[in-house]
Motif scaffolding. Structure first.
Motif, PDB file in Angstrom:
ATOM      1  N   THR A  37       0.867  -1.180   0.000  1.00  0.00           N
ATOM      2  CA  THR A  37       0.000   0.000   0.000  1.00  0.00           C
ATOM      3  C   THR A  37       0.904   1.231   0.000  1.00  0.00           C
ATOM      4  OG1 THR A  37      -1.596  -1.257   1.301  1.00  0.00           O
ATOM      5  CG2 THR A  37      -1.885   1.129   1.291  1.00  0.00           C
ATOM      6  N   LEU A  38       0.929   1.934  -1.125  1.00  0.00           N
ATOM      7  CA  LEU A  38       1.918   3.005  -1.288  1.00  0.00           C
ATOM      8  C   LEU A  38       1.401   4.318  -0.703  1.00  0.00           C
ATOM      9  CD1 LEU A  38       3.195   2.229  -4.905  1.00  0.00           C
ATOM     10  CD2 LEU A  38       3.699   1.102  -2.753  1.00  0.00           C
ATOM     11  N   LYS A  39       1.205   4.316   0.586  1.00  0.00           N
ATOM     12  CA  LYS A  39       0.630   5.484   1.257  1.00  0.00           C
ATOM     13  C   LYS A  39       1.353   5.726   2.573  1.00  0.00           C
ATOM     14  CE  LYS A  39      -3.471   6.246  -0.977  1.00  0.00           C
ATOM     15  NZ  LYS A  39      -2.897   5.861  -2.280  1.00  0.00           N
ATOM     16  N   CYS A  40       1.245   6.958   3.039  1.00  0.00           N
ATOM     17  CA  CYS A  40       1.687   7.291   4.381  1.00  0.00           C
ATOM     18  C   CYS A  40       0.550   6.896   5.341  1.00  0.00           C
ATOM     19  CB  CYS A  40       1.959   8.795   4.450  1.00  0.00           C
ATOM     20  SG  CYS A  40       2.240   9.378   6.117  1.00  0.00           S
ATOM     21  N   THR A  62      -7.929   6.285  -9.083  1.00  0.00           N
ATOM     22  CA  THR A  62      -7.062   6.052 -10.237  1.00  0.00           C
ATOM     23  C   THR A  62      -5.697   5.641  -9.692  1.00  0.00           C
ATOM     24  OG1 THR A  62      -6.221   8.326 -10.455  1.00  0.00           O
ATOM     25  CG2 THR A  62      -8.313   7.836 -11.547  1.00  0.00           C
ATOM     26  N   GLY A  63      -5.127   4.567 -10.260  1.00  0.00           N
ATOM     27  CA  GLY A  63      -3.847   4.052  -9.766  1.00  0.00           C
ATOM     28  C   GLY A  63      -4.073   2.995  -8.710  1.00  0.00           C
ATOM     29  N   THR A  64      -4.227   1.737  -9.162  1.00  0.00           N
ATOM     30  CA  THR A  64      -4.513   0.621  -8.248  1.00  0.00           C
ATOM     31  C   THR A  64      -3.241   0.071  -7.621  1.00  0.00           C
ATOM     32  OG1 THR A  64      -6.246  -0.045  -9.801  1.00  0.00           O
ATOM     33  CG2 THR A  64      -5.649  -1.643  -8.100  1.00  0.00           C
ATOM     34  N   ILE A  88      -8.762   1.873 -11.158  1.00  0.00           N
ATOM     35  CA  ILE A  88      -8.253   1.626 -12.516  1.00  0.00           C
ATOM     36  C   ILE A  88      -6.733   1.743 -12.551  1.00  0.00           C
ATOM     37  CG2 ILE A  88      -8.623   4.064 -13.222  1.00  0.00           C
ATOM     38  CD1 ILE A  88      -9.345   2.870 -16.052  1.00  0.00           C
ATOM     39  N   ASP A  89      -6.116   0.858 -13.347  1.00  0.00           N
ATOM     40  CA  ASP A  89      -4.657   0.911 -13.528  1.00  0.00           C
ATOM     41  C   ASP A  89      -4.342   0.430 -14.938  1.00  0.00           C
ATOM     42  OD1 ASP A  89      -2.228   0.913 -11.141  1.00  0.00           O
ATOM     43  OD2 ASP A  89      -1.681   0.339 -13.189  1.00  0.00           O
ATOM     44  N   LEU A  90      -3.215   0.917 -15.456  1.00  0.00           N
ATOM     45  CA  LEU A  90      -2.735   0.451 -16.762  1.00  0.00           C
ATOM     46  C   LEU A  90      -2.390  -1.026 -16.702  1.00  0.00           C
ATOM     47  CD1 LEU A  90      -0.163   3.215 -17.822  1.00  0.00           C
ATOM     48  CD2 LEU A  90      -2.354   2.718 -18.928  1.00  0.00           C
ATOM     49  N   SER A 108      -6.112   3.150 -19.200  1.00  0.00           N
ATOM     50  CA  SER A 108      -5.708   4.466 -18.707  1.00  0.00           C
ATOM     51  C   SER A 108      -6.868   5.165 -18.008  1.00  0.00           C
ATOM     52  CB  SER A 108      -5.212   5.343 -19.859  1.00  0.00           C
ATOM     53  OG  SER A 108      -4.863   6.610 -19.329  1.00  0.00           O
ATOM     54  N   SER A 109      -6.549   5.812 -16.918  1.00  0.00           N
ATOM     55  CA  SER A 109      -7.567   6.551 -16.159  1.00  0.00           C
ATOM     56  C   SER A 109      -8.169   7.677 -16.982  1.00  0.00           C
ATOM     57  CB  SER A 109      -6.945   7.126 -14.882  1.00  0.00           C
ATOM     58  OG  SER A 109      -5.844   7.951 -15.212  1.00  0.00           O
ATOM     59  N   THR A 110      -7.445   8.119 -18.015  1.00  0.00           N
ATOM     60  CA  THR A 110      -7.952   9.252 -18.798  1.00  0.00           C
ATOM     61  C   THR A 110      -8.671   8.787 -20.077  1.00  0.00           C
ATOM     62  OG1 THR A 110      -5.757   9.483 -19.779  1.00  0.00           O
ATOM     63  CG2 THR A 110      -6.287  10.942 -17.930  1.00  0.00           C
ATOM     64  N   LEU A 132      -7.066  10.570  -6.831  1.00  0.00           N
ATOM     65  CA  LEU A 132      -6.209  10.521  -8.022  1.00  0.00           C
ATOM     66  C   LEU A 132      -4.812  10.099  -7.596  1.00  0.00           C
ATOM     67  CD1 LEU A 132      -7.356  13.824  -9.796  1.00  0.00           C
ATOM     68  CD2 LEU A 132      -8.339  11.507  -9.958  1.00  0.00           C
ATOM     69  N   ASP A 133      -4.398   8.899  -8.021  1.00  0.00           N
ATOM     70  CA  ASP A 133      -3.114   8.344  -7.556  1.00  0.00           C
ATOM     71  C   ASP A 133      -2.476   7.506  -8.658  1.00  0.00           C
ATOM     72  OD1 ASP A 133      -1.041   7.801  -5.817  1.00  0.00           O
ATOM     73  OD2 ASP A 133      -2.077   6.175  -4.778  1.00  0.00           O
ATOM     74  N   SER A 134      -2.486   8.033  -9.906  1.00  0.00           N
ATOM     75  CA  SER A 134      -1.893   7.231 -10.994  1.00  0.00           C
ATOM     76  C   SER A 134      -0.601   7.888 -11.474  1.00  0.00           C
ATOM     77  CB  SER A 134      -2.919   7.017 -12.111  1.00  0.00           C
ATOM     78  OG  SER A 134      -3.246   8.204 -12.768  1.00  0.00           O
TER      79      SER A 134
HETATM   80  C1  SAM Z   1       1.317   5.311  -6.824  1.00  0.00           C
HETATM   81  S1  SAM Z   1       0.781   3.866  -7.629  1.00  0.00           S
HETATM   82  C2  SAM Z   1      -0.826   3.628  -6.928  1.00  0.00           C
HETATM   83  C3  SAM Z   1      -0.736   3.222  -5.507  1.00  0.00           C
HETATM   84  C4  SAM Z   1      -1.990   2.674  -4.872  1.00  0.00           C
HETATM   85  N1  SAM Z   1      -3.118   3.579  -5.018  1.00  0.00           N
HETATM   86  C5  SAM Z   1      -1.704   2.448  -3.417  1.00  0.00           C
HETATM   87  O1  SAM Z   1      -1.945   3.375  -2.616  1.00  0.00           O
HETATM   88  O2  SAM Z   1      -1.206   1.388  -3.074  1.00  0.00           O
HETATM   89  C6  SAM Z   1       0.466   4.480  -9.230  1.00  0.00           C
HETATM   90  C7  SAM Z   1      -0.157   3.478 -10.189  1.00  0.00           C
HETATM   91  O3  SAM Z   1      -0.671   4.225 -11.301  1.00  0.00           O
HETATM   92  C8  SAM Z   1      -0.585   3.411 -12.446  1.00  0.00           C
HETATM   93  N2  SAM Z   1      -0.708   4.281 -13.624  1.00  0.00           N
HETATM   94  C9  SAM Z   1       0.259   5.030 -14.234  1.00  0.00           C
HETATM   95  N3  SAM Z   1      -0.255   5.688 -15.281  1.00  0.00           N
HETATM   96  C10 SAM Z   1      -1.572   5.360 -15.335  1.00  0.00           C
HETATM   97  C11 SAM Z   1      -2.653   5.714 -16.178  1.00  0.00           C
HETATM   98  N4  SAM Z   1      -2.484   6.539 -17.218  1.00  0.00           N
HETATM   99  N5  SAM Z   1      -3.871   5.210 -15.930  1.00  0.00           N
HETATM  100  C12 SAM Z   1      -4.072   4.348 -14.886  1.00  0.00           C
HETATM  101  N6  SAM Z   1      -3.088   3.974 -14.057  1.00  0.00           N
HETATM  102  C13 SAM Z   1      -1.861   4.460 -14.285  1.00  0.00           C
HETATM  103  C14 SAM Z   1       0.724   2.669 -12.292  1.00  0.00           C
HETATM  104  O4  SAM Z   1       0.703   1.474 -13.037  1.00  0.00           O
HETATM  105  C15 SAM Z   1       0.790   2.448 -10.777  1.00  0.00           C
HETATM  106  O5  SAM Z   1       0.322   1.172 -10.441  1.00  0.00           O
END
Ligand code: SAM
Length: 216
Positions: A37-40, A62-64, A88-90, A108-110, A132-134
């Motif tokens: 889990t990439l969070k503080c 966005t960003g799984t 959603i994630d790539l 893509s989230s967009t 928004l976390d992608s």
């Molecule tokens: C910071 S991580 C997400 C961390 C997650 N939310 C967590 O807290 O554990 C960013 C993610 O965004 C994804 N990502 C990058 N560009 C993206 C896009 N255009 N659309 C969707 N996901 C994308 C990456 O593959 C990566 O898995």
């Protein structure tokens, strides 16, 4: 935060974000129920408070990545007895957790044909929150803000993650990122404002990134 508190907090932020020499970044070593889990953790606590107060029917993320943040939200929703997470994630990362409250999207989230199109199947009057976390580049976050801000319910939150990069106060070489996208967004969206109360625990990876939509 007074200047002295900011100096101390920023120094700890840099230490926490970069990790002590040789030990690596703390957020890459953080897990929720075994899932990266990439969070503080202090931000996750704020998520808990927001979910309790807002009780969203749907959280759009966005960003799984590995699904740790989605699982954290789903478990809070289990406690609250309501809500779903659409994320959603790539990429599809290995061992993503399955949970009845989580729906995964790939792409893509967009891409307006993916998650934004699926939102049309849901009740328009439900309570939604957005995270928004992608891709954290300014251009990408700007596109996400345009697509997802309209889905934030009045009185609810739009959380823009990782506004700390590009020297706010970490990763100064990152270049324009989420914080710069937020600045431009707020200048043209007076119905959103920064809720600094969400930074009350001092350390946050999202300084200036907890945006509240004006209540109806
Ligand atoms: C910071 S991580 C997400 C961390 C997650 N939310 C967590 O807290 O554990 C960013 C993610 O965004 C994804 N990502 C990058 N560009 C993206 C896009 N255009 N659309 C969707 N996901 C994308 C990456 O593959 C990566 O898995």
């Amino acid at each position: 935060m007074n200047p002295q508190e900011k100096t101390v907090t920023d120094a700890f932020h840099r230490l926490y974000y970069d990790g002590p020499e040789g030990e690596g970044q703390r957020f890459l070593q953080t897990r929720w129920m075994g899932v990266p889990t990439l969070k503080c953790p202090l931000d996750l606590w704020i998520y808990q408070e927001l979910l309790h107060d807002i009780r969203p029917d749907l959280v759009i993320e966005t960003g799984t990545h590995s699904g740790g943040s989605a699982l954290f939200l789903a478990h809070l929703m289990d406690i609250l007895g309501r809500g779903e997470v659409w994320t959603i994630d790539l990429h599809v990362y290995p061992d993503r957790p399955n949970h009845p409250r989580i729906r995964y999207f790939q792409g893509s989230s967009t891409d307006p044909k993916l998650l934004p199109a699926a939102l049309k199947t849901r009740p328009a009057d439900e309570t939604r929150m957005v995270i928004l976390d992608s891709d954290h580049s300014q251009a990408h976050v700007t596109r996400e803000l345009a697509l997802y801000a309209p889905h934030v319910s009045p009185g609810s939150y739009l959380i823009v993650e990782d506004t700390n990069v590009n020297g706010h106060p970490v990763y100064p070489e990152f270049g324009p990122g989420p914080a710069e996208a937020v600045q431009t967004f707020l200048a043209t969206h007076p119905d959103f404002s920064v809720d600094t109360q969400c930074e009350k625990l001092l350390l946050s990876f999202n300084p200036g990134g907890y945006l509240r939509r004006q209540p109806a």
